[in-house]
Design an enzyme around this catalytic site. Structure first.
Site, PDB file in Angstrom:
ATOM      1  N   ARG A 190     -35.509 -45.195  19.532  1.00  0.00           N
ATOM      2  CA  ARG A 190     -35.107 -46.611  19.565  1.00  0.00           C
ATOM      3  C   ARG A 190     -36.318 -47.481  19.879  1.00  0.00           C
ATOM      4  NH1 ARG A 190     -30.447 -46.025  23.857  1.00  0.00           N
ATOM      5  NH2 ARG A 190     -30.472 -43.786  23.522  1.00  0.00           N
ATOM      6  N   GLY A 209     -33.321 -41.812  25.858  1.00  0.00           N
ATOM      7  CA  GLY A 209     -33.107 -43.240  26.085  1.00  0.00           C
ATOM      8  C   GLY A 209     -33.919 -43.587  27.327  1.00  0.00           C
ATOM      9  N   HIS A 233     -27.386 -47.002  31.527  1.00  0.00           N
ATOM     10  CA  HIS A 233     -27.850 -45.928  32.422  1.00  0.00           C
ATOM     11  C   HIS A 233     -27.325 -46.127  33.847  1.00  0.00           C
ATOM     12  CE1 HIS A 233     -31.397 -45.119  29.505  1.00  0.00           C
ATOM     13  NE2 HIS A 233     -30.471 -44.190  29.348  1.00  0.00           N
ATOM     14  N   ASN A 290     -19.261 -35.843  28.702  1.00  0.00           N
ATOM     15  CA  ASN A 290     -20.156 -36.935  28.319  1.00  0.00           C
ATOM     16  C   ASN A 290     -20.388 -36.763  26.815  1.00  0.00           C
ATOM     17  OD1 ASN A 290     -22.279 -38.664  27.917  1.00  0.00           O
ATOM     18  ND2 ASN A 290     -23.506 -37.887  29.627  1.00  0.00           N
ATOM     19  N   ASP A 313     -40.083 -36.461  20.646  1.00  0.00           N
ATOM     20  CA  ASP A 313     -40.095 -35.619  21.843  1.00  0.00           C
ATOM     21  C   ASP A 313     -41.433 -35.790  22.573  1.00  0.00           C
ATOM     22  OD1 ASP A 313     -40.357 -33.350  23.580  1.00  0.00           O
ATOM     23  OD2 ASP A 313     -38.727 -32.416  22.459  1.00  0.00           O
ATOM     24  N   MET A 314     -41.357 -36.263  23.812  1.00  0.00           N
ATOM     25  CA  MET A 314     -42.591 -36.533  24.567  1.00  0.00           C
ATOM     26  C   MET A 314     -43.463 -35.290  24.725  1.00  0.00           C
ATOM     27  SD  MET A 314     -44.523 -38.672  26.020  1.00  0.00           S
ATOM     28  CE  MET A 314     -43.745 -40.239  26.413  1.00  0.00           C
ATOM     29  N   GLY A 359     -35.891 -40.924  29.641  1.00  0.00           N
ATOM     30  CA  GLY A 359     -35.422 -39.753  28.891  1.00  0.00           C
ATOM     31  C   GLY A 359     -35.559 -40.065  27.420  1.00  0.00           C
ATOM     32  N   GLU A 368     -25.930 -37.443  36.150  1.00  0.00           N
ATOM     33  CA  GLU A 368     -24.825 -38.339  35.776  1.00  0.00           C
ATOM     34  C   GLU A 368     -23.480 -37.630  35.915  1.00  0.00           C
ATOM     35  OE1 GLU A 368     -27.092 -38.871  32.229  1.00  0.00           O
ATOM     36  OE2 GLU A 368     -26.907 -41.045  32.323  1.00  0.00           O
TER      37      GLU A 368
HETATM   38  P1  ADP Z   1     -31.429 -37.467  27.156  1.00  0.00           P
HETATM   39  O1  ADP Z   1     -31.557 -38.975  27.152  1.00  0.00           O
HETATM   40  O2  ADP Z   1     -31.185 -36.877  25.823  1.00  0.00           O
HETATM   41  O3  ADP Z   1     -30.541 -36.928  28.267  1.00  0.00           O
HETATM   42  P2  ADP Z   1     -33.574 -36.280  28.698  1.00  0.00           P
HETATM   43  O4  ADP Z   1     -33.382 -37.004  29.978  1.00  0.00           O
HETATM   44  O5  ADP Z   1     -33.233 -34.839  28.640  1.00  0.00           O
HETATM   45  O6  ADP Z   1     -32.911 -37.039  27.491  1.00  0.00           O
HETATM   46  O7  ADP Z   1     -35.124 -36.456  28.285  1.00  0.00           O
HETATM   47  C1  ADP Z   1     -35.628 -35.975  27.087  1.00  0.00           C
HETATM   48  C2  ADP Z   1     -37.109 -36.278  27.053  1.00  0.00           C
HETATM   49  O8  ADP Z   1     -37.757 -35.639  28.157  1.00  0.00           O
HETATM   50  C3  ADP Z   1     -37.795 -35.769  25.791  1.00  0.00           C
HETATM   51  O9  ADP Z   1     -38.700 -36.733  25.303  1.00  0.00           O
HETATM   52  C4  ADP Z   1     -38.572 -34.573  26.310  1.00  0.00           C
HETATM   53  O10 ADP Z   1     -39.740 -34.342  25.579  1.00  0.00           O
HETATM   54  C5  ADP Z   1     -38.932 -35.042  27.700  1.00  0.00           C
HETATM   55  N1  ADP Z   1     -39.373 -33.911  28.518  1.00  0.00           N
HETATM   56  C6  ADP Z   1     -38.626 -32.888  28.987  1.00  0.00           C
HETATM   57  N2  ADP Z   1     -39.433 -31.994  29.632  1.00  0.00           N
HETATM   58  C7  ADP Z   1     -40.693 -32.478  29.550  1.00  0.00           C
HETATM   59  C8  ADP Z   1     -41.973 -32.027  29.994  1.00  0.00           C
HETATM   60  N3  ADP Z   1     -42.096 -30.892  30.673  1.00  0.00           N
HETATM   61  N4  ADP Z   1     -43.051 -32.793  29.714  1.00  0.00           N
HETATM   62  C9  ADP Z   1     -42.923 -33.944  29.026  1.00  0.00           C
HETATM   63  N5  ADP Z   1     -41.758 -34.416  28.573  1.00  0.00           N
HETATM   64  C10 ADP Z   1     -40.662 -33.703  28.826  1.00  0.00           C
END
Ligand code: ADP
Length: 396
Positions: free
Chosen positions: A244, A215, A184, A14, A286-287, A213, A382
């Site tokens: 985005r 995205g 997605h 990927n 980053d959430m 995520g 995925e």
């Molecule tokens: P990608 O689209 O890069 O595959 P992911 O599905 O890995 O992304 O999601 C990334 C997001 O998930 C980020 O914003 C990250 O902060 C959030 N995230 C991962 N773990 C946690 C958590 N424990 N609490 C809150 N947010 C989280």
């Protein structure tokens, strides 16, 4: 080369703009798939960082590779995968391709003709498709004997009716491919299949799946098939994402270019890389960082993120004519109980009743037994979906 159902290994790749995610699956004689390696090659400073994990998530490798050229790092990666395979038979390689356009709605085996056609599609997703195609071309060139299969992220949405795919533009633009496709798709397909196993009644009904995520999008599923989704012509539309913008009045774009003097390239960078949670907070995309921050701007960014999910959920529930199930998936959906709680509280009018303890514990079902809507958390995969397609696609 391997036949369908023959035992061996399947590699999935990927390739994104700054990383390649990989997984190696064992295909048992009965066709069962088991991931025994997962890894990632990601740009890191001047080089590339390679991380590899075993089936239990144990770290097997964490290395910095000096290569800066993509071809060199890909070569290194393929050599490393050969070492991992240790003589095991490779039955095929599956790739995620973000955009299949209107003409590619099922997984397909790679041929030189297909590669050429897909190259023409790159203009539909210039930030993604060229990255997706690079390893396919490289493998076709250096290892022509290996069977390669492409899986399109748009394909799952082939069931969307025309009313959901059309923009209100003159019809000639639709004929030129300007329409809503949705993305997605591999994630939604995986979630839909899991839901069919876990809760057949809900799967047969009206479900919203929220892939939250970096995205982020949501999909209205009826009987397990896509009826509508929040992403459109590109993966920019819909929800607020890490960097985005999500839905934006097209008039704002015209204004930015006409009155703020933004070039097309500036605008593209703004919408894809400087907007979303990062742009709103000015702190991070980053959430996790935002939820931990005490800055008001971090909280405001999360407020907008949740607001848009709730607004779009109402729209998708209307399209579905009601709601039987809601599924959270991807990084935020799987790991952020606070976000799930805030969304569920606001969807009470649809019959959603959250079990707060189950949600805090990360249980698979987070709604109460008397909830009108079954709310689940399903970890997406995925890579497993790609491997299934490689396994199941008849050999050309
Ligand atoms: P990608 O689209 O890069 O595959 P992911 O599905 O890995 O992304 O999601 C990334 C997001 O998930 C980020 O914003 C990250 O902060 C959030 N995230 C991962 N773990 C946690 C958590 N424990 N609490 C809150 N947010 C989280």
């Amino acid at each position: 080369m391997s036949g369908q159902g023959e035992s061996g290994a399947i590699l999935t790749l990927n390739a994104g703009s700054s990383s390649i995610k990989l997984a190696i699956f064992d295909v048992a004689a009965d066709g069962a798939l088991k991931a025994w390696r997962r890894g990632e090659l990601r740009e890191d400073g001047a080089g590339q960082r390679f991380r590899l994990k075993d089936a239990q998530g144990g770290l097997l490798a964490d290395e910095i590779w000096a290569e800066t050229r993509f071809e060199a790092s890909l070569d290194h990666l393929l050599a490393r995968i050969d070492t991992e395979l240790a003589g095991r038979h490779l039955a095929g390689i599956g790739h995620r391709v973000v955009h299949g356009g209107a003409g590619h709605r099922m997984p397909e085996e790679v041929t030189p003709e297909l590669l050429e056609l897909l190259g023409d599609l790159a203009e539909l997703a210039p930030l993604h498709v060229p990255h997706n195609l690079a390893p396919i071309r490289e493998i076709a060139r250096t290892r022509p004997g290996i069977r390669q299969v492409v899986c399109f992220d748009t394909a799952f949405h082939r069931t969307m009716p025309a009313v959901a795919t059309r923009f209100a533009l003159p019809r000639e633009f639709e004929r030129r491919g300007i329409r809503r496709y949705g993305f997605h798709g591999l994630s939604y397909e995986y979630v839909s299949r899991r839901l069919a196993m876990l809760s057949p009644r809900v799967h047969g009904g009206r479900v919203i799946a929220a892939h939250l995520g970096n995205g982020a999008s949501m999909c209205a599923l009826k009987g397990g098939e896509s009826l509508d989704t929040t992403m459109g012509f590109t993966a920019l539309d819909g929800l607020v994402m890490g960097t985005r913008c999500g839905a934006l009045d097209p008039g704002a774009l015209l204004h930015l270019m006409r009155w703020e003097g933004l070039s097309i390239d500036d605008t593209e960078r703004l919408l894809y890389t400087r907007a979303g949670l990062l742009g709103l907070s000015g702190i991070s995309n980053d959430m996790r960082v935002l939820l931990e921050s005490t800055e008001p701007a971090a909280a405001e960014a999360v407020d907008v993120f949740v607001h848009r999910i709730v607004r779009e959920a109402g729209a998708l529930a209307s399209v579905l004519g009601g709601l039987d199930g809601f599924v959270f998936t991807a990084g935020i959906g799987e790991n952020a109980p606070e976000i799930r709680e805030r969304v569920c509280e606001r969807l009470g009018w649809l019959g959603v009743r959250l079990d707060r303890a189950a949600n805090a514990d990360g249980a698979p079902v987070i709604s109460t037994p008397d909830s009108g809507v079954e709310v689940r958390v399903i970890a997406t995969d995925e890579e497993a979906m790609i491997a299934e397609h490689v396994r199941d696609l008849p050999i050309a």
